[in-house]
Write a protein that holds these residues in place. Structure first.
Motif, PDB file in Angstrom:
ATOM      1  N   GLU A   1       7.500   6.882  -1.684  1.00 14.45           N
ATOM      2  CA  GLU A   1       7.266   6.664  -3.150  1.00 14.45           C
ATOM      3  C   GLU A   1       8.278   6.476  -4.113  1.00 14.45           C
ATOM      4  O   GLU A   1       8.516   5.738  -5.120  1.00 14.45           O
ATOM      5  CB  GLU A   1       6.715   7.862  -4.038  1.00 14.45           C
ATOM      6  CG  GLU A   1       5.010   7.896  -3.442  1.00 14.45           C
ATOM      7  CD  GLU A   1       4.279   9.197  -4.054  1.00 14.45           C
ATOM      8  OE1 GLU A   1       4.956   9.653  -5.040  1.00 14.45           O
ATOM      9  OE2 GLU A   1       3.082   9.314  -3.713  1.00 14.45           O
TER      10      GLU A   1
ATOM     11  N   ARG B   1       9.931   3.012  -3.292  1.00 10.12           N
ATOM     12  CA  ARG B   1       9.312   2.248  -4.271  1.00 10.12           C
ATOM     13  C   ARG B   1       9.949   2.029  -5.645  1.00 10.12           C
ATOM     14  O   ARG B   1      10.044   0.839  -6.390  1.00 10.12           O
ATOM     15  CB  ARG B   1       7.612   2.213  -4.199  1.00 10.12           C
ATOM     16  CG  ARG B   1       7.022   1.901  -2.975  1.00 10.12           C
ATOM     17  CD  ARG B   1       5.484   1.976  -3.192  1.00 10.12           C
ATOM     18  NE  ARG B   1       5.300   3.080  -3.217  1.00 10.12           N
ATOM     19  CZ  ARG B   1       4.824   3.836  -2.230  1.00 10.12           C
ATOM     20  NH1 ARG B   1       5.054   3.218  -1.000  1.00 10.12           N
ATOM     21  NH2 ARG B   1       4.137   5.095  -2.196  1.00 10.12           N
TER      22      ARG B   1
ATOM     23  N   PHE C   1       0.198  -4.884  -1.405  1.00 11.64           N
ATOM     24  CA  PHE C   1      -0.176  -3.573  -2.023  1.00 11.64           C
ATOM     25  C   PHE C   1      -1.441  -3.921  -3.075  1.00 11.64           C
ATOM     26  O   PHE C   1      -2.313  -3.186  -2.895  1.00 11.64           O
ATOM     27  CB  PHE C   1       0.816  -2.607  -2.534  1.00 11.64           C
ATOM     28  CG  PHE C   1       0.386  -1.421  -2.877  1.00 11.64           C
ATOM     29  CD1 PHE C   1       0.173  -0.217  -1.970  1.00 11.64           C
ATOM     30  CD2 PHE C   1       0.380  -1.043  -4.491  1.00 11.64           C
ATOM     31  CE1 PHE C   1      -0.070   0.667  -2.725  1.00 11.64           C
ATOM     32  CE2 PHE C   1       0.218   0.073  -5.177  1.00 11.64           C
ATOM     33  CZ  PHE C   1      -0.220   0.989  -4.144  1.00 11.64           C
ATOM     34  N   GLU C   2      -1.044  -4.698  -4.097  1.00  7.41           N
ATOM     35  CA  GLU C   2      -2.040  -4.962  -5.062  1.00  7.41           C
ATOM     36  C   GLU C   2      -3.463  -5.455  -4.478  1.00  7.41           C
ATOM     37  O   GLU C   2      -4.480  -5.142  -4.950  1.00  7.41           O
ATOM     38  CB  GLU C   2      -1.454  -5.948  -6.105  1.00  7.41           C
ATOM     39  CG  GLU C   2      -0.631  -5.438  -6.859  1.00  7.41           C
ATOM     40  CD  GLU C   2       0.167  -6.685  -7.836  1.00  7.41           C
ATOM     41  OE1 GLU C   2       0.910  -6.290  -8.760  1.00  7.41           O
ATOM     42  OE2 GLU C   2       0.333  -7.571  -7.392  1.00  7.41           O
ATOM     43  N   ARG C   3      -3.477  -6.240  -3.562  1.00  7.63           N
ATOM     44  CA  ARG C   3      -4.801  -6.802  -2.970  1.00  7.63           C
ATOM     45  C   ARG C   3      -5.383  -5.526  -2.178  1.00  7.63           C
ATOM     46  O   ARG C   3      -6.602  -5.712  -2.281  1.00  7.63           O
ATOM     47  CB  ARG C   3      -4.440  -7.908  -1.764  1.00  7.63           C
ATOM     48  CG  ARG C   3      -3.763  -9.148  -2.618  1.00  7.63           C
ATOM     49  CD  ARG C   3      -3.797 -10.310  -1.528  1.00  7.63           C
ATOM     50  NE  ARG C   3      -2.653 -10.039  -0.778  1.00  7.63           N
ATOM     51  CZ  ARG C   3      -1.826 -10.664  -0.219  1.00  7.63           C
ATOM     52  NH1 ARG C   3      -1.946 -11.902  -0.248  1.00  7.63           N
ATOM     53  NH2 ARG C   3      -0.969 -10.141   0.723  1.00  7.63           N
ATOM     54  N   LEU C   4      -4.615  -4.883  -1.266  1.00 12.68           N
ATOM     55  CA  LEU C   4      -5.158  -3.552  -0.755  1.00 12.68           C
ATOM     56  C   LEU C   4      -5.854  -2.706  -1.679  1.00 12.68           C
ATOM     57  O   LEU C   4      -6.970  -2.006  -1.334  1.00 12.68           O
ATOM     58  CB  LEU C   4      -4.123  -3.018   0.153  1.00 12.68           C
ATOM     59  CG  LEU C   4      -3.673  -3.710   1.310  1.00 12.68           C
ATOM     60  CD1 LEU C   4      -2.752  -3.020   2.218  1.00 12.68           C
ATOM     61  CD2 LEU C   4      -5.092  -3.704   2.221  1.00 12.68           C
ATOM     62  N   LYS C   5      -5.119  -2.430  -2.791  1.00 15.78           N
ATOM     63  CA  LYS C   5      -5.722  -1.630  -3.876  1.00 15.78           C
ATOM     64  C   LYS C   5      -7.064  -2.154  -4.317  1.00 15.78           C
ATOM     65  O   LYS C   5      -7.848  -1.331  -4.648  1.00 15.78           O
ATOM     66  CB  LYS C   5      -4.579  -1.410  -4.941  1.00 15.78           C
ATOM     67  CG  LYS C   5      -4.832   0.057  -5.741  1.00 15.78           C
ATOM     68  CD  LYS C   5      -3.643   0.063  -6.540  1.00 15.78           C
ATOM     69  CE  LYS C   5      -3.304  -0.547  -7.814  1.00 15.78           C
ATOM     70  NZ  LYS C   5      -2.217  -0.069  -8.553  1.00 15.78           N
ATOM     71  N   SER C   6      -7.088  -3.316  -4.653  1.00 14.47           N
ATOM     72  CA  SER C   6      -8.305  -3.965  -5.063  1.00 14.47           C
ATOM     73  C   SER C   6      -9.343  -3.926  -4.460  1.00 14.47           C
ATOM     74  O   SER C   6     -10.597  -3.806  -4.516  1.00 14.47           O
ATOM     75  CB  SER C   6      -7.797  -5.434  -5.741  1.00 14.47           C
ATOM     76  OG  SER C   6      -7.744  -6.287  -4.603  1.00 14.47           O
TER      77      SER C   6
ATOM     78  N   LEU D   1      -9.656  -1.445  -1.909  1.00 19.91           N
ATOM     79  CA  LEU D   1     -10.343  -0.116  -1.818  1.00 19.91           C
ATOM     80  C   LEU D   1     -11.095   0.260  -3.177  1.00 19.91           C
ATOM     81  O   LEU D   1     -11.939   0.864  -2.970  1.00 19.91           O
ATOM     82  CB  LEU D   1      -9.170   0.862  -1.503  1.00 19.91           C
ATOM     83  CG  LEU D   1      -8.236   0.560  -0.388  1.00 19.91           C
ATOM     84  CD1 LEU D   1      -7.011   1.439  -0.230  1.00 19.91           C
ATOM     85  CD2 LEU D   1      -9.214   0.991   0.821  1.00 19.91           C
ATOM     86  N   ALA D   2     -10.678  -0.382  -4.171  1.00 14.60           N
ATOM     87  CA  ALA D   2     -11.432  -0.063  -5.443  1.00 14.60           C
ATOM     88  C   ALA D   2     -12.820  -0.423  -5.462  1.00 14.60           C
ATOM     89  O   ALA D   2     -13.752  -0.282  -6.154  1.00 14.60           O
ATOM     90  CB  ALA D   2     -10.541  -0.431  -6.653  1.00 14.60           C
TER      91      ALA D   2
END
Length: 177
Positions: A11, A14, A168-173, A175-176
């Motif tokens: 973290e 990042r 990261f943004e694609r994975l987060k979306s 998972l959401a």
């Protein structure tokens, strides 16, 4: 290193990268909360950023060459450009500390890291094998061409509705959903 410690270090890394990308001043952001506690000095942080750059570059080269395998050198250079656009602050820090290392230990670490990057570029461009004595020299020429042909993105190029989402943004979306 425990999982919690590893996660916390990730973290902070990042945050370091985000800050470096905003500042673009080539300085290690040692002033950020947690950096001094999680990284053993400037050399540790610099080597971690170098590894992050190298890993991203290697992965991007492979992806570009899978999509466009006909002109290997052009693909390697295109991948270098893409990573430089994604990590401009990290690239600035690496360039700054290669040009003006803080001490001999940092100079040696940066020299070794750059040599490994040059070997990667030469091998992936199909101009050398890892064991070739001239691989680093050939890769240095490819790196020079990448730098000479690089045009940094401007903020206008990165308008929110046009910018490609990060992994990261694609994975987060996903998972959401």
């Amino acid at each position: 290193m425990t999982w919690t410690s590893f996660h916390s270090r990730g973290e902070i890394l990042r945050d370091v990268i985000d800050t470096a990308d905003r500042r673009l001043d080539g300085r290690l952001p040692m002033d950020l909360d947690g950096v001094v506690e999680k990284f053993d000095g400037e050399l540790d942080l610099l080597c971690t950023l170098q590894l992050k750059w190298h890993t991203r570059l290697a992965g991007r080269i492979e992806r570009v060459l899978m999509e466009q395998p006909m002109d290997l050198e052009a693909g390697v250079i295109a991948a270098w450009h893409e990573v430089a656009d994604e990590m401009p602050g990290v690239r600035a820090i690496l360039d700054q500390h290669l040009a003006a290392p803080l001490d001999d230990t940092m100079r040696a670490a940066m020299t070794k890291a750059v040599s490994k990057e040059h070997i990667l570029l030469a091998v992936m461009a199909g101009h050398a094998a890892v064991a070739d004595d001239l691989a680093a020299t050939v890769g240095a020429r490819i790196a020079e061409r990448a730098r000479a042909t690089y045009s940094p993105l401007t903020t206008a190029d990165l308008e929110p509705d046009v910018r490609q989402p990060t992994l990261f943004e694609r994975l987060k979306s996903v998972l959401a959903a």
